[in-house]
Design an enzyme around this catalytic site. Structure first.
Site, PDB file in Angstrom:
ATOM      1  N   CYS A  78       1.008  -1.120   0.130  1.00 47.82           N
ATOM      2  CA  CYS A  78      -0.012  -0.051  -0.151  1.00 47.82           C
ATOM      3  C   CYS A  78       0.704   1.196   0.049  1.00 47.82           C
ATOM      4  O   CYS A  78       0.761   2.097  -0.913  1.00 47.82           O
ATOM      5  CB  CYS A  78      -0.965   0.073   0.943  1.00 47.82           C
ATOM      6  N   HIS A 133      -2.510   7.132   3.366  1.00 45.36           N
ATOM      7  CA  HIS A 133      -1.449   6.180   3.644  1.00 45.36           C
ATOM      8  C   HIS A 133       0.126   6.486   3.228  1.00 45.36           C
ATOM      9  O   HIS A 133       1.143   5.924   3.050  1.00 45.36           O
ATOM     10  CB  HIS A 133      -1.544   4.727   2.942  1.00 45.36           C
ATOM     11  N   HIS A 221     -10.065  -3.835  -0.270  1.00 44.94           N
ATOM     12  CA  HIS A 221      -8.914  -4.047   1.051  1.00 44.94           C
ATOM     13  C   HIS A 221      -9.706  -4.698   2.242  1.00 44.94           C
ATOM     14  O   HIS A 221     -10.943  -4.202   2.358  1.00 44.94           O
ATOM     15  CB  HIS A 221      -7.876  -2.970   1.365  1.00 44.94           C
ATOM     16  N   ASP A 273      -3.421  -0.482  -6.574  1.00 44.24           N
ATOM     17  CA  ASP A 273      -2.307  -0.331  -5.943  1.00 44.24           C
ATOM     18  C   ASP A 273      -1.584  -1.609  -5.811  1.00 44.24           C
ATOM     19  O   ASP A 273      -0.319  -1.431  -5.530  1.00 44.24           O
ATOM     20  CB  ASP A 273      -2.607   0.309  -4.500  1.00 44.24           C
ATOM     21  N   ASN A 274      -1.949  -2.720  -5.721  1.00 40.45           N
ATOM     22  CA  ASN A 274      -1.356  -4.079  -5.968  1.00 40.45           C
ATOM     23  C   ASN A 274      -2.458  -5.025  -6.086  1.00 40.45           C
ATOM     24  O   ASN A 274      -3.580  -4.740  -6.136  1.00 40.45           O
ATOM     25  CB  ASN A 274      -0.620  -4.235  -4.457  1.00 40.45           C
TER      26      ASN A 274
HETATM   27 MG    MG Z   1      -3.311  -2.199  -1.159  1.00 41.29          MG
END
Ligand code: MG
Length: 472
Positions: A78, A133, A221, A273-274
């Site tokens: 993140c 974040h 998430h 983001d991933n």
């Molecule tokens: Mg993430």
């Protein structure tokens, strides 16, 4: 009669002294909406092969623009991924790794330049809604990094007292407006709806100016939450319901743009983001044949869906198979809006030709995971993965579907492996021995990256790294 003479005369004067004429030299300033989902996997959209739920609005977004099939984040986690997309820079260069929590005394250095600062300097109104974040102390909040407004969470939505593995480690989860905590979240059912309504409000308020909206959804998430209107709506369960609500959110935003007549003056970018957090089993996304997931530099961790849509400017229904990365977004937007690039070195480059569906010159990309390990180099269809330790779900582990994670095991990759991703996106077959020249070339790229940014796997320090921002 008088009018018949007057009209040509007026036309002449209007053409000769058209006050609008000089404005043509100023580039167009589209509104820009960057939607960044959290842990959304490569296979989670209908247009990328999702099964178990439907994403009609996201599929329409792809049909109206260009869909990338080999788009990456440089870090499958993140904080690092967010630092990269917002600064156009590898996050390890910025001394940002992993995922910051409430104990962190650091964040994105205020000296770094974000997309928001870049566009603000060109007269954009800038707003952020969702998960930040990049440091939760006031010194590091979005309002100190170029955003006129902020509504959202300082870090991940699982960093709260109900964490399934770390009960009572985290304090109550703050919801922040501007720089003030306005509530502590007891549950998160309305989070996606709130983000959506705040986004619509921002668009409406700024409809007469060029605006940049960064909407960083907290979902999908874990822990997964949906509002009543989506609970039980997918065939798959909670994850599918959450995906459908995010899809609805995209639909709401497009409808608002249409109502305000902004559709053809707005560039929408949608990515993640991933990859999927695989230890959460049924509460994680779809790998779509890619290897591993979040927290690794295998394709499942770093390859994400990416859509760029701007009706009338970006051709519709294009598929772009060439490589690009989130770090390319800042320089692309800077070029597009004739904004000044950051003074400090950045790593991304302008990919506007790729967004138009054209071919472009290849460049090497570097994938890191954590603590400055250079784990992989990507050059077009070629990917070289270096020896390192990565996490995986041990075979025979029972997969859960209740929001409780299973334990990861760890594997040491003993030798470097070369993959031809055009034939083997699942990274199953090492072709290093058949391609010595490719191997040499990618090793050469890696050596340059190590000299510049270091590599913990080799015990190397880089000469081009900068510092995170710190308090105390
Ligand atoms: Mg993430």
């Amino acid at each position: 009669m008088k009018f018949t003479i007057l009209i040509p005369l007026l036309t002449f004067f209007i053409l000769a002294f058209d006050p609008i004429e000089p404005i043509k030299s100023i580039p167009e300033r589209p509104n820009i909406i960057l939607i960044f989902a959290d842990d959304m996997a490569y296979g989670d959209l209908g247009s990328y092969g999702a099964i178990g739920w439907k994403t009609p609005h996201l599929d329409q977004l792809a049909a109206d623009g260009v869909k990338f099939t080999q788009f990456y984040v440089p870090h499958a986690v993140c904080t690092a991924s967010r630092a990269a997309i917002l600064t156009g820079t590898y996050a390890n260069r910025l001394e940002l790794f992993g995922a910051l929590d409430h104990t962190a005394n650091h964040g994105l250095n205020p000296e770094e330049t974000t997309i928001a600062e870049t566009l603000k300097s060109s007269g954009y109104k800038t707003g952020m809604i969702g998960k930040w974040h990049l440091g939760h102390h006031p010194e590091f909040l979005p309002t100190r990094q170029g955003f006129d407004s902020f509504f959202g969470l300082p870090y991940s939505n699982d960093m709260w007292p109900n964490h399934p593995e770390s009960k009572n480690y985290y304090p109550p989860l703050p919801l922040i407006a501007g720089e003030e905590t306005i509530a502590y979240l007891e549950d998160q059912q309305e989070l996606t709806s709130w983000y959506t309504y705040k986004s619509l409000e921002f668009i409406e308020k700024n409809q007469d100016k060029p605006f940049f909206l960064y909407l960083a959804h907290s979902m999908p998430h874990v822990p997964l939450f949906v509002s009543d209107k989506f609970r039980g709506q997918s065939e798959q369960g909670a994850y599918g319901d959450v995906m459908m609500e995010i899809d609805w959110s995209v639909g709401q935003i497009r409808e608002k743009l249409e109502d305000l007549g902004l559709t053809e003056n707005t560039l929408i970018i949608f990515t993640s983001d991933n990859g999927p957090w695989l230890s959460y089993g049924g509460h994680a996304g779809l790998q779509a044949g890619l290897k591993e997931g979040k927290g690794t530099s295998w394709e499942g961790g770093i390859r994400v869906p990416a859509i760029f849509t701007w009706p009338g400017k970006i051709p519709a229904d294009k598929v772009q198979d060439q490589v690009a990365m989130t770090i390319d977004i800042l320089p692309t937007l800077a070029k597009l809006t004739n904004s000044k690039l950051p003074d400090l070195k950045i790593d991304g480059s302008d990919i506007w030709p790729l967004i138009l569906g054209e071919k472009s010159e290849l460049k090497p990309y570097f994938a890191y995971y954590n603590q400055n390990e250079l784990q992989a180099v990507i050059y077009g269809k070629w990917k070289l993965v270096f020896p390192h330790v990565y996490r995986t779900i041990p075979s025979g582990t029972e997969i859960r579907n209740d929001g409780i994670p299973v334990k990861y095991g760890y594997i040491r990759l003993e030798t470097a492996q070369l993959f031809d991703l055009s034939k083997d996106k699942g990274e199953t077959t090492d072709v290093a021995t058949h391609n010595p020249e490719i191997l040499d070339m990618l090793n050469g790229f890696a050596d340059q990256a190590r000299a510049d940014m270091g590599d913990k796997l080799r015990g190397m320090e880089g000469i081009g790294n900068r510092k995170a921002g710190r308090i105390n």
